[in-house]
Design a protein around this motif. Structure first.
Motif, short mmCIF file in Angstrom:
data_model
loop_
_atom_site.label_atom_id
_atom_site.label_comp_id
_atom_site.label_asym_id
_atom_site.label_seq_id
_atom_site.Cartn_x
_atom_site.Cartn_y
_atom_site.Cartn_z
N PRO A 1 0.83 -1.21 0.00
CA PRO A 1 0.00 0.00 0.00
C PRO A 1 0.86 1.26 0.00
O PRO A 1 2.02 1.24 0.40
CB PRO A 1 -0.80 -0.13 1.30
CG PRO A 1 0.03 -1.00 2.17
CD PRO A 1 0.73 -1.97 1.26
N LYS A 2 0.26 2.36 -0.45
CA LYS A 2 0.95 3.64 -0.48
C LYS A 2 0.26 4.61 0.46
O LYS A 2 -0.97 4.71 0.47
CB LYS A 2 0.94 4.22 -1.91
CG LYS A 2 1.72 3.38 -2.90
CD LYS A 2 1.68 4.01 -4.28
CE LYS A 2 2.47 3.18 -5.28
NZ LYS A 2 2.43 3.78 -6.64
N SER B 1 -3.64 4.12 -0.10
CA SER B 1 -4.23 3.50 -1.29
C SER B 1 -3.56 2.16 -1.57
O SER B 1 -2.39 1.95 -1.25
CB SER B 1 -4.09 4.42 -2.51
OG SER B 1 -2.72 4.68 -2.79
N TRP B 2 -4.34 1.27 -2.18
CA TRP B 2 -3.81 -0.06 -2.51
C TRP B 2 -4.53 -0.57 -3.75
O TRP B 2 -5.76 -0.50 -3.82
CB TRP B 2 -3.99 -1.02 -1.35
CG TRP B 2 -3.40 -2.39 -1.62
CD1 TRP B 2 -2.11 -2.68 -1.85
CD2 TRP B 2 -4.13 -3.62 -1.68
NE1 TRP B 2 -1.94 -4.03 -2.05
CE2 TRP B 2 -3.19 -4.64 -1.95
CE3 TRP B 2 -5.47 -3.97 -1.52
CZ2 TRP B 2 -3.53 -5.97 -2.07
CZ3 TRP B 2 -5.83 -5.30 -1.65
CH2 TRP B 2 -4.85 -6.29 -1.92
N ARG B 3 -3.71 -1.04 -4.71
CA ARG B 3 -4.30 -1.58 -5.95
C ARG B 3 -4.73 -3.01 -5.71
O ARG B 3 -3.93 -3.87 -5.32
CB ARG B 3 -3.31 -1.48 -7.09
CG ARG B 3 -3.75 -2.16 -8.38
CD ARG B 3 -3.08 -1.58 -9.58
NE ARG B 3 -3.60 -0.25 -9.86
CZ ARG B 3 -3.23 0.47 -10.92
NH1 ARG B 3 -2.32 0.00 -11.76
NH2 ARG B 3 -3.75 1.66 -11.12
N ASP C 1 -4.79 -5.64 -11.20
CA ASP C 1 -4.23 -4.91 -12.35
C ASP C 1 -4.00 -5.81 -13.55
O ASP C 1 -3.20 -5.51 -14.43
CB ASP C 1 -2.91 -4.22 -11.96
CG ASP C 1 -1.84 -5.21 -11.52
OD1 ASP C 1 -2.13 -6.43 -11.50
OD2 ASP C 1 -0.72 -4.77 -11.19
N ARG D 1 1.71 -6.46 -12.14
CA ARG D 1 2.71 -6.47 -11.07
C ARG D 1 3.46 -7.79 -11.01
O ARG D 1 4.68 -7.82 -10.86
CB ARG D 1 2.02 -6.19 -9.72
CG ARG D 1 1.46 -4.80 -9.56
CD ARG D 1 0.67 -4.65 -8.28
NE ARG D 1 -0.53 -5.47 -8.28
CZ ARG D 1 -1.39 -5.57 -7.28
NH1 ARG D 1 -1.17 -4.90 -6.17
NH2 ARG D 1 -2.46 -6.33 -7.36
N ARG E 1 -8.52 -2.09 -14.00
CA ARG E 1 -7.76 -1.77 -12.80
C ARG E 1 -8.74 -1.46 -11.68
O ARG E 1 -9.67 -0.66 -11.88
CB ARG E 1 -6.88 -0.54 -13.03
CG ARG E 1 -5.46 -0.70 -13.55
CD ARG E 1 -5.21 -1.79 -14.42
NE ARG E 1 -3.83 -1.80 -14.92
CZ ARG E 1 -3.43 -2.61 -15.86
NH1 ARG E 1 -4.29 -3.45 -16.40
NH2 ARG E 1 -2.19 -2.60 -16.28
N ASP F 1 -8.77 -0.13 -7.74
CA ASP F 1 -7.98 0.52 -6.69
C ASP F 1 -8.87 0.87 -5.51
O ASP F 1 -10.07 1.17 -5.68
CB ASP F 1 -7.32 1.79 -7.22
CG ASP F 1 -6.31 1.50 -8.31
OD1 ASP F 1 -5.25 0.97 -7.98
OD2 ASP F 1 -6.60 1.80 -9.49
N SER F 2 -8.29 0.83 -4.33
CA SER F 2 -9.00 1.23 -3.12
C SER F 2 -8.21 2.33 -2.43
O SER F 2 -6.98 2.34 -2.45
CB SER F 2 -9.18 0.03 -2.18
OG SER F 2 -7.92 -0.47 -1.78
N THR F 3 -8.97 3.27 -1.79
CA THR F 3 -8.33 4.41 -1.13
C THR F 3 -9.09 4.75 0.15
O THR F 3 -10.33 4.80 0.14
CB THR F 3 -8.30 5.64 -2.04
OG1 THR F 3 -7.67 5.31 -3.28
CG2 THR F 3 -7.55 6.80 -1.38
N SER G 1 -12.35 2.30 -6.84
CA SER G 1 -12.50 2.78 -8.22
C SER G 1 -12.13 1.70 -9.21
O SER G 1 -11.24 0.89 -8.96
CB SER G 1 -11.65 4.02 -8.45
OG SER G 1 -10.28 3.72 -8.25
#
Length: 439
Positions: free
Chosen positions: A72-73, A114-116, A119, A123, A290, A292-294, A316
């Motif tokens: 995660p970022k 956030s974490w994808r 994808d 990755r 894709r 993504d979660s935030t 999203s």
């Protein structure tokens, strides 16, 4: 004796003791080095091996960094806004709307994690590709090591051969000197002609010239060894060892099968094919959505440390319905790279088999040459002794004697050269068939 042996294990400590005594206890003494010492120093100091080691490190670091997209970022941000237009509300995050209506200054602070989620495998493809690059570079390091090892062995055996040729030409000089002395004595006694003395003298001068050339060739061979081991060596520098007949039995089929399964060049190309397949998977991933979660918190109001707060969790999804034809043709191009790499692998396997076949033939020829030249030395020695004895008794001819001495000198040199070539041929066979040296 195994094919890797150059001098007996009992002799090595003795020679090393002598070298230590000469280098450290005798003023002005040089260094004598064995094949094992040359290999140890050369492999430890080789510039190309150190360069490849750095490439291996770089690819390892790239593989480690490829874990980032899976994590995660977390981000934070802050901003200050001052409106230049007439005062209007610019924020709804604050609980006190009066503040926003009466102030042009708004401060914002945002934090998010956030974490994808998905994808399409991009990755995983990139991480696997980075790992395969790391493995590919490690296999290339093995290949570079084999090249350096062969160069050291080849230079060392050629230097040993050049050293032995110097010894053989010294023997030829002694034989020519003996013939000259005999002819001069017979000339002074009035038994031999002046032309015989001149012919003996010409042969003596030729042997001196040959000896001088052999010494220079030996010095050049020593410089090659000195350059490959890289370590600083004092003068005089010398190689020490024994040129013996190789005893390795070469079987093409077994050597070829083993090399096709273990040789670094082939494994490197196989890793490259696998890496290019991950590139294909990466190109294919753009066909998938894709997700993504935030998790985000935003604070905003008119104060420097805002109190107005909004928390949000977002998921999203993005999916390109149409963005041109690039996705399709990028996949086709990646697959073409894979197919090209497969052809390179087939070519590498073909050239490997051919190199092994040629190396086996060269090695077998080298061993046969040693046997034939050994027999020639024995015959030439017997012929020279016979003609020398007849000439001493006044029954022989000086031309036949000088020719026999030249034949003996040539046979000795060819025998030493055949030993050197056989050792070099074995070293190349070990490289071509990837017969690993454990030193």
């Amino acid at each position: 004796m195994t094919h890797m042996t150059i001098s007996s294990s009992r002799c090595i400590p003795v020679w090393r003791s002598i070298c230590f005594f000469l280098v450290f206890l005798v003023p002005g003494a040089g260094l004598c080095i064995t094949l094992d010492d040359a290999i140890k120093n050369g492999l430890g100091e080789s510039y190309v091996m150190k360069e490849q080691q750095e490439f291996v490190k770089r690819s390892r670091f790239s593989y480690i960094s490829s874990i980032d997209p899976f994590l995660p970022k977390a981000e934070i941000g802050s901003s200050y806004i001052r409106t230049l237009s007439p005062m209007t509300p610019i924020s709804t995050y604050t609980g006190n709307l009066r503040d926003t209506a009466n102030s042009r200054d708004v401060y914002t602070f945002t934090g998010s994690i956030s974490w994808r989620i998905f994808d399409g495998g991009e990755r995983w493809a990139k991480r696997k590709g980075a790992f395969l690059v790391w493995e590919r570079e490690r296999e290339r390091f093995k290949s570079v090591r084999e090249d350096v090892l062969f160069n050291i062995k080849s230079a060392f055996y050629l230097a040993l051969g050049a050293k032995s040729i110097v010894g053989k030409r010294q023997e030829a000089l002694q034989a020519a000197q003996k013939i000259y002395n005999l002819t001069r004595g017979r000339y002074e006694e009035g038994v031999a002609k002046k032309s015989e003395l001149l012919q003996a003298e010409v042969r003596l001068l030729n042997t001196k010239i040959d000896l001088q050339r052999a010494r220079k060739e030996y010095e050049k061979a020593l410089e090659s060894v000195r350059s490959l081991i890289i370590a600083q060596t004092p003068d005089p520098f010398d190689v020490e060892g024994q040129l013996s007949v190789p005893s390795f039995t070469a079987d093409y089929r077994s050597l070829n099968d083993r090399a096709l399964a273990t040789k670094p060049e082939i494994i490197t190309q196989q890793k490259e094919i696998d890496r290019l397949m991950t590139v294909y998977d990466e190109k294919k991933s753009v066909w998938y959505p894709r997700i993504d979660s935030t998790l985000q918190q935003t604070r905003q109001d008119t104060r420097l440390f805002p109190d107005g707060r909004t928390d949000a969790f977002m998921i999203s999804l993005s999916f390109p319905l149409f963005d041109g034809v690039g996705r399709y043709y990028n996949m086709q191009g990646a697959m073409s790279d894979v197919n090209a790499a497969r052809q390179r692998l087939a070519e590498t396997r073909r050239t490997t088999s051919l190199d092994i076949a040629k190396a086996v033939k060269d090695y077998e020829l080298g061993v046969e040459d040693v046997k034939m030249y050994g027999e020639l030395v024995r015959e030439a020695t017997s012929n020279f002794n016979q003609l020398y004895g007849e000439y001493m008794e006044g029954k022989g001819d000086i031309l036949n004697l000088l020719q026999s001495e030249k034949d003996l000198a040539s046979a000795n040199e060819n025998y030493v050269g055949s030993l050197s070539r056989a050792r070099v041929a074995l070293a190349y066979l070990e490289k071509a068939a990837y017969i690993e040296d454990r030193r």
